[in-house]
Structures are given as C-alpha cells and as structure tokens.
Write a protein that holds these residues in place. Structure first.
Motif, PDB file in Angstrom:
ATOM      1  N   GLU A 143     -10.469   1.830   0.311  1.00  0.00           N
ATOM      2  CA  GLU A 143     -10.848   0.574   1.026  1.00  0.00           C
ATOM      3  C   GLU A 143      -9.578  -0.333   0.709  1.00  0.00           C
ATOM      4  O   GLU A 143      -9.166  -0.449  -0.275  1.00  0.00           O
ATOM      5  CB  GLU A 143     -12.050  -0.166   0.541  1.00  0.00           C
ATOM      6  CG  GLU A 143     -12.278  -1.486   1.440  1.00  0.00           C
ATOM      7  CD  GLU A 143     -13.735  -2.027   0.692  1.00  0.00           C
ATOM      8  OE1 GLU A 143     -13.645  -2.782  -0.176  1.00  0.00           O
ATOM      9  OE2 GLU A 143     -14.905  -1.550   1.419  1.00  0.00           O
ATOM     10  N   VAL A 144      -9.034  -0.896   1.967  1.00  0.00           N
ATOM     11  CA  VAL A 144      -7.984  -1.858   1.748  1.00  0.00           C
ATOM     12  C   VAL A 144      -8.320  -3.128   2.586  1.00  0.00           C
ATOM     13  O   VAL A 144      -9.013  -2.986   3.547  1.00  0.00           O
ATOM     14  CB  VAL A 144      -6.585  -1.067   2.329  1.00  0.00           C
ATOM     15  CG1 VAL A 144      -6.388  -0.002   1.566  1.00  0.00           C
ATOM     16  CG2 VAL A 144      -6.805  -1.051   3.968  1.00  0.00           C
ATOM     17  N   VAL A 145      -7.572  -4.276   2.109  1.00  0.00           N
ATOM     18  CA  VAL A 145      -7.829  -5.503   2.934  1.00  0.00           C
ATOM     19  C   VAL A 145      -6.262  -5.839   3.662  1.00  0.00           C
ATOM     20  O   VAL A 145      -5.378  -5.780   3.003  1.00  0.00           O
ATOM     21  CB  VAL A 145      -8.033  -6.477   1.821  1.00  0.00           C
ATOM     22  CG1 VAL A 145      -8.086  -8.090   2.611  1.00  0.00           C
ATOM     23  CG2 VAL A 145      -9.546  -6.303   1.308  1.00  0.00           C
ATOM     24  N   PRO A 170     -12.259   0.374   5.675  1.00  0.00           N
ATOM     25  CA  PRO A 170     -12.829   1.478   4.912  1.00  0.00           C
ATOM     26  C   PRO A 170     -12.144   2.807   5.209  1.00  0.00           C
ATOM     27  O   PRO A 170     -12.591   3.441   6.306  1.00  0.00           O
ATOM     28  CB  PRO A 170     -14.451   1.704   5.343  1.00  0.00           C
ATOM     29  CG  PRO A 170     -14.371   1.166   6.566  1.00  0.00           C
ATOM     30  CD  PRO A 170     -13.263   0.018   6.761  1.00  0.00           C
ATOM     31  N   THR A 207     -11.316  -6.089   6.323  1.00  0.00           N
ATOM     32  CA  THR A 207     -11.255  -4.859   5.256  1.00  0.00           C
ATOM     33  C   THR A 207     -11.683  -3.637   6.223  1.00  0.00           C
ATOM     34  O   THR A 207     -12.312  -3.538   6.996  1.00  0.00           O
ATOM     35  CB  THR A 207     -12.508  -5.256   4.427  1.00  0.00           C
ATOM     36  OG1 THR A 207     -12.487  -6.377   3.649  1.00  0.00           O
ATOM     37  CG2 THR A 207     -12.763  -4.196   3.456  1.00  0.00           C
ATOM     38  N   GLU A 243      -4.339  -8.499   5.754  1.00  0.00           N
ATOM     39  CA  GLU A 243      -4.332  -9.927   5.827  1.00  0.00           C
ATOM     40  C   GLU A 243      -3.541 -10.323   7.249  1.00  0.00           C
ATOM     41  O   GLU A 243      -2.808  -9.442   7.644  1.00  0.00           O
ATOM     42  CB  GLU A 243      -3.864 -10.703   4.501  1.00  0.00           C
ATOM     43  CG  GLU A 243      -4.617 -10.461   3.302  1.00  0.00           C
ATOM     44  CD  GLU A 243      -3.937 -11.136   2.058  1.00  0.00           C
ATOM     45  OE1 GLU A 243      -2.615 -11.589   2.097  1.00  0.00           O
ATOM     46  OE2 GLU A 243      -4.727 -11.341   1.039  1.00  0.00           O
ATOM     47  N   TYR A 299       0.663  -1.227  -0.171  1.00  0.00           N
ATOM     48  CA  TYR A 299       0.043   0.006   0.091  1.00  0.00           C
ATOM     49  C   TYR A 299       0.862   1.379   0.059  1.00  0.00           C
ATOM     50  O   TYR A 299       0.127   2.444  -0.049  1.00  0.00           O
ATOM     51  CB  TYR A 299      -0.949   0.046   1.146  1.00  0.00           C
ATOM     52  CG  TYR A 299      -1.845  -1.236   1.243  1.00  0.00           C
ATOM     53  CD1 TYR A 299      -2.637  -1.317   0.093  1.00  0.00           C
ATOM     54  CD2 TYR A 299      -1.797  -2.165   2.038  1.00  0.00           C
ATOM     55  CE1 TYR A 299      -3.674  -2.258   0.122  1.00  0.00           C
ATOM     56  CE2 TYR A 299      -2.726  -3.235   1.997  1.00  0.00           C
ATOM     57  CZ  TYR A 299      -3.831  -3.367   1.083  1.00  0.00           C
ATOM     58  OH  TYR A 299      -4.659  -4.471   0.960  1.00  0.00           O
ATOM     59  N   GLN A 351      -8.236 -12.072   7.459  1.00  0.00           N
ATOM     60  CA  GLN A 351      -8.050 -10.728   6.827  1.00  0.00           C
ATOM     61  C   GLN A 351      -9.165 -10.023   7.470  1.00  0.00           C
ATOM     62  O   GLN A 351      -9.999 -10.479   7.986  1.00  0.00           O
ATOM     63  CB  GLN A 351      -8.181 -10.957   5.270  1.00  0.00           C
ATOM     64  CG  GLN A 351      -9.464 -11.304   4.830  1.00  0.00           C
ATOM     65  CD  GLN A 351      -9.595 -11.546   3.351  1.00  0.00           C
ATOM     66  OE1 GLN A 351      -8.685 -11.757   2.759  1.00  0.00           O
ATOM     67  NE2 GLN A 351     -10.890 -11.234   2.542  1.00  0.00           N
TER      68      GLN A 351
END
Length: 469
Positions: free
Chosen positions: A347-349, A342, A340, A351, A311, A338
């Motif tokens: 938005e990022v995931v 906001p 998520t 893990e 990221y 993982q």
C-alpha cells in the motif's frame, strides 16, 4: 512591497476608483479615502527606518496636502472625517450630561494647576469629552451604558486609538463625578503633575511619531481569505483572457468556478460580484462541482521527481495506476490532498504534490487550474458583446484625447466619428453610454473627417474629432 504594490495599489485603489470619484462626499466615499490615508500613513511610519527621506516626504505630504482642520481647531483630528466629527462635537456640547457639566465648571476655569482644558475635542476618529493639549491628557466621563460588555470593548479600542496619538486617558463614571468630585479632581491633578508630553503624534516629521503597533482585534480573517480568493480568481481569468487575446475592455459572457468545498464556495460567492466587475464578465457561476452546468474533464500524470524519491522501485507501478485514474479518483486527490493505492507490492499514499493535474479545454472555453481552484471562461464573443467592447474601447481612446488636449475633468466636449462598417452599429447602440462617460454634449457619425485623430483598432482605423464646447 507586496502589500503596497499588489494589495494596496493594484487591488484596493483600482477596485475603489468609483468610490474615490463619487459625486458627493458621503460616508462611503469618506471611508474609502480614510482607509487609503491610514494605509499610506502607516506605511510611511513602517518604512521610516530603512527609507528615512522618502518616508518623511510621504508622511509630510499626507499631513500637508489633506484637508486640515481650521486654525485653532483640533490639530490631532483625522482630516478626512474632521467636518462630520466637528458637527457631532458641537451637538455633544449642547447636550452634556449633568456630570459633564459639573466637571466642566472646574476644568474650564483653569482650576487644575492652571491647565487649559477644552471639551469635545477631536482626536483621530474620536471625540474626547475633555482634553488638555499641553499635558496630552484626555478625561472621559462614562454613563451607565458603558458597563455593557460590548461598550466596554469599544471603549477599550477607542482608548487605545487615542493613546496612539500620544495622549493619556483617565476614565470616570457619572457617579464618581457627582458624589466624589474631590477624588476626581485630585486624580486629575496627580496625572497633570506626572505628565510628560511625548514627541509622538505632534506631526511634522515621521521620525517624531510612534512606530505602529499591530492591533489584532482589527484583523478580519474571513474577509482576508475572501479577498485572497478574489485576487487569485481575478488573476486566473486575466491569464485566460491573455491566452485568448481578449482585452479586458471586451466583455465576455460567462465564467464558471466549481468550488472544491463548501467553505470555498461560500467565500467565492461573497466576492462574486467584485470578481465579475473586475474581469468584465456578464455572469460568474460559483457552484459545487456536482452542480456545475459544464462538465470539466481533468487529466492527471505522475510527478516522477517526488515519487522517485519516495518509492523508488515502485514508481513504475504507481505511475501506471495514476495514469489510469478516473475523474472521481482525481477529484479525491484534489479534495483530500492524497489517495491510498492498494498495490500488489504494498500500500502507498500518493499526495497532491506527487501528481500534476490539469483541466482540458473545451470548444469555446478556456480552463485554468491553480492549486485546488479551477476556472472555465467562455471566450465566444457575440455581436452584442463585440459592440459593447468597441464602445468601451472608444471611451478609453476619447478620454486619452481629452487628456492630450489638456481639457479639464469638467469640460464638456463634442465628438465626431467617421463612419466605419465595423463600428457604426456600436456607436449608435451605445451613444448615450459613450457620451456620459466622456462628458460629451454631442456624438455624431459623419461621412468624412479632416484634421482628425486616427485610432488604431488593430484590424481597422477610426477617425475621431474631439472639440471642447
């Protein structure tokens, strides 16, 4: 290497010591020995191409040092279970079916190309109806129950096991022997004519045996997963013991494992007693995280190495959010792998590999994390546990004295221990236990000892005198 060192030696052999040393040769003890024998023999065959001399030595030691069938007996039998199979074979000879009797009249008179057949011959773990050793040929006569699907599956596995010993197997039904005897005899003759006795299975050298073939039908996936968890949990508790400087011979009260999911919960419960015995704890609680009697506090921090690659510029924003995670959010990452997020920038995931999760220690407890498994160990030692730990330590030290004195396993001994405030209560409380474990006819606390062995218990010294009676 991992199988022999970790799974076989450090796990299977260590866990089954009581089965190996059991008093009577019952089915359980036979099974323990047979499993070890099979594993070592298979390992010898597997390693033969890369360690030919040692593999041959191991194989021949297994063949020669295990109890062998008597001269003239079933030389292809598994020596571990030969005695029991011999009794069963004798019973089967007395109770042959009509079809077996009819066929035996022809086979016993060398009427098939002069071949010598024997009946109820033991091969491996099986009893063959009829066998010709010279031609490595087995004949099976099946009754009606062999049409049962489960029996068919068993027969197929049995045939495969006999073939691994270098034999060929022919199967006939009772009806074929009774109504089509000429067809049966001609079929046997054809097999005899085309017979070529293989080298495999004749013993002697491992290099004259057949290379092992994987039998996937024998793999118990559920059992393997349970044992993997048992090994992991045991290793983690041993690590916590080491961290707390608690020897394995010192019993501890309790460990708690909050299972991350239902599958893990059931698998851990299946091996809970095994884990408890191996790590020497009185109680092992395997529960869901919600039902746990202790509330574990976890902390989380970002793994900047992985987050930075994924990221880049968002990393600082993600790190701030991750550092503020609640216990529920940490649990979501552990259980789902993982989560998520906001964020204002998008938005990022995140893990599981993107974070580092650890559990905080609590007063009187140590906590360890490995993957999705968390274990809390109660390291407080009560007076009762301390005494039991001393008793176990004394058993170990006295056994070492027996060994250094050259005593036989069955030799009875007399023990004298010089009184010491730290051990007196433990010796009196666990006198019967200590005596039983070391085969002592007497165990006495005395005021003073001369010519005794001094044992270093780190914080104090103990004088012990052991004599054979």
């Amino acid at each position: 290497q991992d199988f022999v060192g970790e799974n076989l030696s450090n796990w299977y052999v260590r866990l089954n010591r009581k089965r190996f040393w059991g008093g009577t040769m019952d089915t359980d003890k036979l099974s323990a020995y047979q499993t070890l024998y099979t594993c070592l023999k298979t390992v010898a065959k597997l390693m033969a191409p890369i360690a030919p001399f040692y593999a041959d030595k191991l194989y021949q030691d297994l063949e020669q040092q295990t109890p062998q069938p008597p001269k003239g007996g079933c030389t292809d039998a598994n020596p571990i279970v030969y005695g029991r199979l011999k009794e069963l074979a004798a019973e089967q000879r007395k109770n042959q079916t009509q079809a077996e009797d009819k066929l035996w009249q022809y086979l016993s008179g060398r009427n098939i190309e002069g071949c010598h057949f024997t009946r109820q011959y033991i091969i491996g773990d099986s009893i063959a109806d009829f066998a010709c050793l010279d031609k490595k040929l087995v004949i099976e006569v099946d009754g009606g129950y062999h049409n049962n699907p489960e029996q068919k599956e068993y027969d197929a596995l049995r045939t495969q096991a006999i073939e691994k010993q270098g034999y060929r197997v022919i199967r006939f039904t009772n009806e074929e022997v009774s109504a089509k005897l000429d067809f049966v005899l001609n079929t046997i003759k054809e097999f005899v004519h085309t017979s070529n006795t293989p080298l495999g299975g004749l013993g002697g050298s491992v290099h004259l045996t057949k290379f092992p073939v994987c039998d996937s039908s024998l793999i118990d996936q559920h059992l393997e997963e349970c044992m993997q968890l048992a090994q992991q949990a045991t290793s983690m508790i041993f690590a916590l013991r080491k961290k707390a400087n608690k020897k394995v011979r010192q019993p501890l009260l309790k460990a708690v494992i909050p299972a991350p999911d239902v599958k893990t919960l059931e698998e851990l419960q299946y091996v809970a007693n095994l884990i408890k015995t191996e790590v020497n704890i009185k109680e092992l609680q395997v529960v869901t995280a919600e039902d746990s009697t202790i509330k574990l506090v976890k902390r989380i921090k970002p793994n900047f190495k992985t987050l930075g690659k994924k990221y880049g510029k968002q990393m600082k924003e993600i790190a701030a959010v991750v550092n503020a995670f609640s216990q529920e959010q940490i649990g979501e990452v552990e259980n789902n792998g993982q989560i998520t997020l906001p964020l204002p920038s998008g938005e990022v995931v995140v893990e599981l590999a993107d974070v580092e999760i650890a559990t905080e220690d609590m007063p009187g407890w140590l906590v360890a994390n490995e993957g999705n498994l968390t274990i809390a160990l109660d390291i407080e030692v009560s007076e009762e546990l301390r005494q039991e730990g001393i008793a176990r330590e004394l058993v170990n030290r006295i056994q070492n004295i027996r060994k250094s004195n050259g005593y036989e396993i069955i030799d009875k001994i007399a023990i004298q221990i010089e009184k010491q405030d730290e051990i007196n209560a433990a010796v009196e409380t666990y006198k019967a236990y200590i005596s039983t474990q070391v085969l002592a006819n007497s165990l006495t606390l005395v005021d003073a000892l001369t010519n005794a062995t001094e044992l270093d218990f780190e914080d104090f010294m103990v004088k012990v005198k052991v004599e054979k009676e």
